[in-house]
Design a protein around this motif. Structure first.
Motif, short mmCIF file in Angstrom:
data_model
loop_
_atom_site.label_atom_id
_atom_site.label_comp_id
_atom_site.label_asym_id
_atom_site.label_seq_id
_atom_site.Cartn_x
_atom_site.Cartn_y
_atom_site.Cartn_z
N ASN A 154 0.79 -1.26 -0.09
CA ASN A 154 -0.30 -0.09 0.03
C ASN A 154 0.49 0.64 0.48
O ASN A 154 1.61 1.58 1.01
CB ASN A 154 -0.84 -0.10 0.90
N TYR A 157 -0.40 5.51 1.76
CA TYR A 157 0.29 6.91 2.58
C TYR A 157 1.23 8.07 1.93
O TYR A 157 1.48 9.02 2.43
CB TYR A 157 1.18 6.10 4.20
N GLN A 194 -7.26 1.23 -0.81
CA GLN A 194 -5.56 1.07 0.17
C GLN A 194 -5.20 3.42 0.51
O GLN A 194 -4.77 3.26 1.72
CB GLN A 194 -4.84 0.76 -0.57
N SER A 198 -4.57 3.54 4.63
CA SER A 198 -3.10 4.62 4.36
C SER A 198 -3.97 5.66 5.81
O SER A 198 -2.40 6.96 6.51
CB SER A 198 -2.92 5.05 3.61
#
Length: 214
Positions: A154, A157, A194, A198
């Protein structure tokens, strides 16, 4: 050697002038891009518009050509440079704002949080004192060239945090106004879930068993 192969796959620069014939279907784009793309081909350098032409990306090309008169001149010029993908995302957002009757400013300068001095960086769009920076992450390179099953991390972020730090750190706007990072994930492997994960943590599932029946 592998890195060289990957580079050839990801940025194939083997274009010739014949590819520009496809611009004939898009008169506004031909007027704007032909000279720049012709020079790129002669110099064996890359521009994303060449890929759109080679792959007959009609959706993107038609969208740009039909809405060309609505695109701010500054954004038209930015499409000629290295920030093509992110500028394309910005244009889509600006046209959406137009369709909804919202006023906005583009490429608005930011200011130092202590001195108030104008900084050498700006924000993509300001809507009613909300500062919005747009990022268009591309497909994760490892996934783009993978020939086997691989785990996909992921990356949402880091995409958000890096853009936030590079653009808003030490700005007065960060302490005085609403600031946002908008992700256009159309061309990436990132899923909406996702992005949420995040920010709020990964989704976790707990299974509860009946101890008697199993």
């Amino acid at each position: 050697m592998r890195a060289g192969v990957w580079g050839d796959v990801l940025e194939n620069r083997e274009y010739d002038q014949s590819i520009l014939a496809r611009l004939g279907d898009y008169p506004e784009l031909k007027r704007h891009f032909h000279t720049r793309l012709s020079r790129k081909i002669d110099q064996a350098t890359y521009h994303p518009m060449l890929d759109l032409l080679r792959n007959d990306a009609e959706t993107y090309l038609t969208f740009l050509d039909e809405n060309w008169h609505r695109i701010p001149a500054a954004k038209q010029q930015q499409l000629l440079g290295d920030a093509f993908e992110s500028t394309l995302s910005e244009i889509g957002f600006l046209l959406w704002l137009d369709d909804h009757g919202l006023s906005y400013r583009i490429d608005v300068p930011l200011h130092h949080h202590e001195t108030g001095k104008e900084l050498d960086k700006d924000v993509d769009v300001v809507v009613e004192n909300s500062y919005i920076e747009i990022r268009a992450p591309q497909l994760w390179r490892n996934l783009d060239v993978a020939n086997r099953a691989i785990g996909i991390p992921n990356t949402a972020y880091n995409k958000i945090a890096d853009k936030f730090k590079s653009d808003y750190t030490n700005t007065a706007e960060l302490t005085e106004d609403s600031v946002f990072i908008a992700l256009d994930i159309t061309q990436s492997e990132i899923m909406p879930e996702q992005v949420v994960a995040s920010l709020y943590g990964s989704l976790k599932i707990q299974l509860t068993y009946d101890t008697e029946s199993g």
